[in-house]
Design a protein around this motif. Structure first.
Motif, mmCIF file in Angstrom:
data_model
loop_
_atom_site.group_PDB
_atom_site.id
_atom_site.type_symbol
_atom_site.label_atom_id
_atom_site.label_comp_id
_atom_site.label_asym_id
_atom_site.label_seq_id
_atom_site.Cartn_x
_atom_site.Cartn_y
_atom_site.Cartn_z
ATOM 1 N N ASP A 8 0.855 -1.189 0.000
ATOM 2 C CA ASP A 8 0.000 0.000 0.000
ATOM 3 C C ASP A 8 0.890 1.238 0.000
ATOM 4 O O ASP A 8 2.094 1.159 0.292
ATOM 5 N N SER A 9 0.301 2.373 -0.319
ATOM 6 C CA SER A 9 0.993 3.653 -0.230
ATOM 7 C C SER A 9 0.019 4.700 0.289
ATOM 8 O O SER A 9 -1.211 4.540 0.153
ATOM 9 N N THR A 10 0.541 5.759 0.888
ATOM 10 C CA THR A 10 -0.312 6.797 1.459
ATOM 11 C C THR A 10 0.403 8.135 1.416
ATOM 12 O O THR A 10 1.618 8.194 1.639
ATOM 13 N N ARG A 16 5.488 16.348 -0.279
ATOM 14 C CA ARG A 16 5.401 15.779 -1.618
ATOM 15 C C ARG A 16 5.599 14.274 -1.614
ATOM 16 O O ARG A 16 5.126 13.572 -2.506
ATOM 17 N N GLU A 17 6.332 13.784 -0.631
ATOM 18 C CA GLU A 17 6.678 12.372 -0.599
ATOM 19 C C GLU A 17 5.477 11.495 -0.253
ATOM 20 O O GLU A 17 4.477 11.964 0.309
ATOM 21 N N THR A 18 5.604 10.229 -0.575
ATOM 22 C CA THR A 18 4.581 9.232 -0.275
ATOM 23 C C THR A 18 5.195 8.119 0.557
ATOM 24 O O THR A 18 6.330 7.698 0.313
ATOM 25 N N LEU A 19 4.461 7.658 1.552
ATOM 26 C CA LEU A 19 4.902 6.513 2.338
ATOM 27 C C LEU A 19 4.452 5.225 1.659
ATOM 28 O O LEU A 19 3.323 5.130 1.164
ATOM 29 N N VAL A 95 -0.279 10.816 9.770
ATOM 30 C CA VAL A 95 -0.624 10.191 8.490
ATOM 31 C C VAL A 95 -1.786 9.208 8.680
ATOM 32 O O VAL A 95 -1.621 8.171 9.339
ATOM 33 N N PRO A 96 -2.956 9.500 8.112
ATOM 34 C CA PRO A 96 -4.092 8.582 8.281
ATOM 35 C C PRO A 96 -3.797 7.169 7.800
ATOM 36 O O PRO A 96 -4.274 6.195 8.399
ATOM 37 N N GLY A 97 -3.000 7.037 6.727
ATOM 38 C CA GLY A 97 -2.687 5.711 6.214
ATOM 39 C C GLY A 97 -1.943 4.850 7.207
ATOM 40 O O GLY A 97 -2.125 3.625 7.239
ATOM 41 N N VAL A 98 -1.076 5.451 8.027
ATOM 42 C CA VAL A 98 -0.341 4.689 9.033
ATOM 43 C C VAL A 98 -1.300 4.124 10.079
ATOM 44 O O VAL A 98 -1.145 2.990 10.543
#
Length: 231
Positions: A8-10, A16-19, A95-98
């Motif tokens: 997954d990515s978020t 600018r970066e994506t996790l 970060v909501p994705g985390v």
């Protein structure tokens, strides 16, 4: 040959970066581009970020802890293992994705920690919580953006500059502890801690045998007139 598998990515708010959440066999990794922020294969220093300060708060019956960065949950779980039943742990994750990963593909790492009644998980910039009032916390544990030399958001520098450290000092109760995790040493940051009224000690952990070392700085809030440590 086994390669990293993208799970997954978020996006990172304000950056600018994506996790990216990736897996290699049984190993999980959170990365920015190809740079690794954390892995479940190397967790000792993240656990120590919690255990060392929390053990030093054993004489406080109702300690209030602020953790900056949920990550893979190692710091939170270690804190809960040390703290008593009347403690309160506030976790700030930007970060909501985390947070979603903690309930999804990384749930096995977090266990039941997010459902612990002592825990409040807040989707927020930890800097905002630090500025929420004076003397609110017995310890502030920061594992944000790889330490003072960040990789993702320039605004994270606010946590580690002089004003950020002064705000942390203000947010701590007398004798409170500021613990900071970093992927590498930083002499200038050590000097800033001392200038901002913290008695400071540095602890280094080998990230890998023969490789670079992770660093913990433990700063104790000193009262006016106290001399800073020269450790």
């Amino acid at each position: 040959m086994t390669h990293w598998i993208d799970l997954d990515s978020t996006p990172i708010p304000g950056a600018r970066e994506t996790l990216h959440l990736r897996r290699w066999g049984e190993a999980f990794s959170i990365q920015v581009g190809t740079a690794e922020l954390m892995t479940d294969q190397d967790r000792g220093s993240e656990q120590a970020l919690a255990t060392i300060p929390c053990e030093r708060l054993a004489d406080r019956p109702e300690p209030r802890i602020l953790i900056g960065g949920l990550g893979m949950g190692f710091t939170l779980r270690a804190a809960l293992g040390v703290l008593g039943p009347r403690a309160e742990v506030v976790v700030a994750e930007l970060v909501p994705g985390v947070i979603a990963w903690a309930r999804g593909p990384l749930a096995h790492l977090h266990g039941t920690s997010l459902d612990d009644p002592r825990v409040s998980l807040v989707e927020a910039d930890v800097n905002r919580l630090i500025q929420s009032g004076p003397g609110r916390f017995d310890a502030i544990l920061l594992d944000v953006d790889n330490g003072p030399r960040g990789m993702t958001r320039r605004s994270n520098d606010r946590l580690y500059d002089v004003w950020g450290l002064k705000r942390a000092h203000y947010a701590l109760r007398p004798g409170g502890l500021l613990a900071v995790w970093s992927g590498s040493p930083d002499r200038r940051f050590k000097a800033r801690l001392r200038r901002c009224g913290f008695a400071m000690e540095e602890i280094r952990f080998p990230a890998h045998p023969g490789g670079r070392r992770h660093v913990l700085w433990i700063g104790t809030r000193e009262e006016k007139g106290a001399a800073a440590s020269t450790v």
